[in-house]
Structures are given as C-alpha cells and as structure tokens.
Design a protein around this motif. Structure first.
Motif, PDB file in Angstrom:
ATOM      1  N   GLU A 260      44.181  33.448  45.543  1.00 47.17           N
ATOM      2  CA  GLU A 260      43.840  34.863  45.758  1.00 47.17           C
ATOM      3  C   GLU A 260      44.918  35.591  46.547  1.00 47.17           C
ATOM      4  N   SER A 261      45.544  34.883  47.488  1.00 43.55           N
ATOM      5  CA  SER A 261      46.551  35.565  48.312  1.00 43.55           C
ATOM      6  C   SER A 261      47.747  35.992  47.464  1.00 43.55           C
TER       7      SER A 261
ATOM      8  N   ASN B 100      43.012  33.051  41.832  1.00 46.75           N
ATOM      9  CA  ASN B 100      43.445  34.325  41.238  1.00 46.75           C
ATOM     10  C   ASN B 100      43.405  34.276  39.717  1.00 46.75           C
TER      11      ASN B 100
ATOM     12  N   MET C  82      47.550  37.397  44.681  1.00 45.73           N
ATOM     13  CA  MET C  82      47.208  38.605  43.917  1.00 45.73           C
ATOM     14  C   MET C  82      47.717  39.868  44.584  1.00 45.73           C
TER      15      MET C  82
ATOM     16  N   ASN D  24      50.339  28.857  39.139  1.00 45.77           N
ATOM     17  CA  ASN D  24      50.786  29.446  40.409  1.00 45.77           C
ATOM     18  C   ASN D  24      51.953  28.652  41.004  1.00 45.77           C
TER      19      ASN D  24
ATOM     20  N   GLN E 168      43.786  42.780  41.092  1.00 46.64           N
ATOM     21  CA  GLN E 168      42.461  42.188  40.916  1.00 46.64           C
ATOM     22  C   GLN E 168      42.538  40.806  40.288  1.00 46.64           C
ATOM     23  N   TYR E 169      43.690  40.467  39.722  1.00 44.55           N
ATOM     24  CA  TYR E 169      43.816  39.225  38.947  1.00 44.55           C
ATOM     25  C   TYR E 169      45.283  38.860  38.863  1.00 44.55           C
TER      26      TYR E 169
END
Ligand code: UDP
Length: 236
Positions: free
Chosen positions: A14-15, A54, A17, A82, A21-22
């Motif tokens: 998530e970080s 993410n 992102m 990622n 939003q994605y």
C-alpha cells in the motif's frame, strides 16, 4: 556511524501506491529507492520484504468468491511485481540488488535461501525478498519476521505512513498518543494493531526488535539508522 549493521526493512504494498488508489506510484517508489540507497552507501546490510496489498490481498479475494489458497498465491505474485519495480528503481540509481523469491520463478528472481541473502548483502547488494513466506494464510509481516530472524538482522524496520505506534488509530482518533517504546506484551494486552499476531509472536519469541516509523518523510530512514529516536521501538 550507524546503529545497525544489518536490517530487515518491511515495506507494505500500500505504501507504494502513494496517493493513488491502486498499483505503483513511480515518484513514491523513486523516493523510497533514494532513501534506501543512502543507507546502503553508509555500509548497512539491507534486506527488504515487500508486500502486495496495492495489487491483491488473498483475504479480500475470498469475499469476491476466490479460493483462499489461490487468492493468497495471487497476493504472493503481487509482491513479486512490487519487488521487480523496487529492483528496477534501485538499479536506475546504480544500486546493485538481488531479487529472491519464496516461490520458484526463475528468471524473475532466484529461489530464496538464507545463505544467498547473506552472501549478497556481504557483497554490498541490497536483497529484495518477495512472495512472503511462500505459503498461503500468512502475511508479508510474518514473512518479515521470519526472514529478519533467519538473516540475523539486528532489527526489523517497519516503514509506514504513520510515525509510530499509537494508543488508537491517529487517522481516526485525534486524542491518540504515540508510544516512544512499547513491549510485545503491551501490544497484545492493549490489542494494538502493529502487525498481525503471528508476526508479533515470532519477533517476541526470537527477540527481534521492531522500529515502526514514517518512511514517507524523506530522511527518516537515515535517522533511524543513525539511532535517532523517531518512531516507536518495540522490544521484549
Ligand atoms: N501472502 C501469502 N503468504 C505470505 C505473504 C503474503 O499468502 O507469506 C499473500 C496474502 O494473500 C496477502 C498478500 O500476499 O494478502 C499480500 O501481502 P500483504 O497483505 O502482507 O501485503 P501488504 O499489506 O504488506 O501490502
């Protein structure tokens, strides 16, 4: 001078992102890569466990009808995506790095072993550890705890959006206050959501301290490495 010789850095998917939003925000990725290269240049041995939230999380997939094991495998593949992005961003800065995977997928990365990770770090390469533990029903936080213990890291650094562990979620409760230090047992007793319980238990049982800090502010990673008291220190 650095306080730590060898670290395990956990970055959530998530970080990556940023404000999106994605997916992956290239500016955020580049900022992380620069911060990580700075501490590599200080001589710190670095392994990074990267999440995949993410892109895909197995548990949220089950709500939509996915089989849990297949969903978790999708999540683990997301961490490899990622990891490739981070490897590429570090490479663009001239930083040598090596991507290891907990599920075999050569030539994307080499299959993980403790010795490959340690040998690479000792040669000055940053090691990117993907696919978590390689097993469903786990998280990359547990993968970080496991790998941190295996590679004999001095500390696990958990880079987040928040600058430490709070009495309540500071993004929801304005009265929440931050802990400078906290024990593993206090985390259990107060029901705080620092990491999942499996990860916290692994760190506690194997005495791996954790520093939770705000990685989104450039310079913070270097401060942590130099021993400045930012974030929250989680200990026995
Ligand atoms: N995952 C898994 N086993 C592991 C690590 C991760 O099955 O050892 C899967 C799981 O579905 C998880 C997803 O990969 O939801 C992404 O990892 P995580 O949620 O930990 O990512 P983060 O929250 O750090 O972005």
């Amino acid at each position: 001078m650095t306080k730590f010789r060898r670290i395990l850095l956990k970055l959530s998917g998530e970080s990556l992102m940023g404000d999106k939003q994605y997916g992956i925000d290239e500016a955020r990725l580049a900022s992380y890569a620069e911060q990580i290269k700075t501490i590599a240049d200080m001589g710190v041995q670095i392994s990074i466990v990267i999440g995949g939230g993410n892109i895909f999380r197995g548990l949220s997939g089950t709500d939509k009808g996915f089989d849990r094991v297949k969903g978790d495998q999708m999540g683990m593949l997301a961490t490899a995506i990622n990891g490739l992005a981070l490897s590429s961003a570090l490479g663009a800065l001239g930083q040598r790095n090596r991507l290891l995977t907990a599920i075999r997928m050569e030539p994307v990365g080499q299959f993980y072993s403790k010795w490959k990770a340690i040998n690479a770090m000792e040669k000055g390469e940053i090691v990117i550890l993907t696919c978590g533990t390689g097993n469903p029903f786990f998280t990359t936080d547990t993968g970080s705890a496991l790998r941190g213990i295996e590679i004999e890291a001095d500390v696990m650094l958990k880079g987040t959006r928040v600058d430490g562990v709070y009495t309540a979620d500071p993004e929801k409760d304005p009265t929440a206050t931050k802990f400078d230090t906290i024990s593993y047992d206090e985390i259990y007793n107060k029901g705080l959501k620092v990491m999942d319980l499996t990860a916290t238990t692994m760190c506690k049982e194997n005495n791996l301290p954790i520093i939770v800090f705000d990685m989104d502010t450039p310079g913070n990673l270097e401060k942590v490495i130099k021993g400045e008291n930012i974030g929250t220190y989680v200990h026995a």
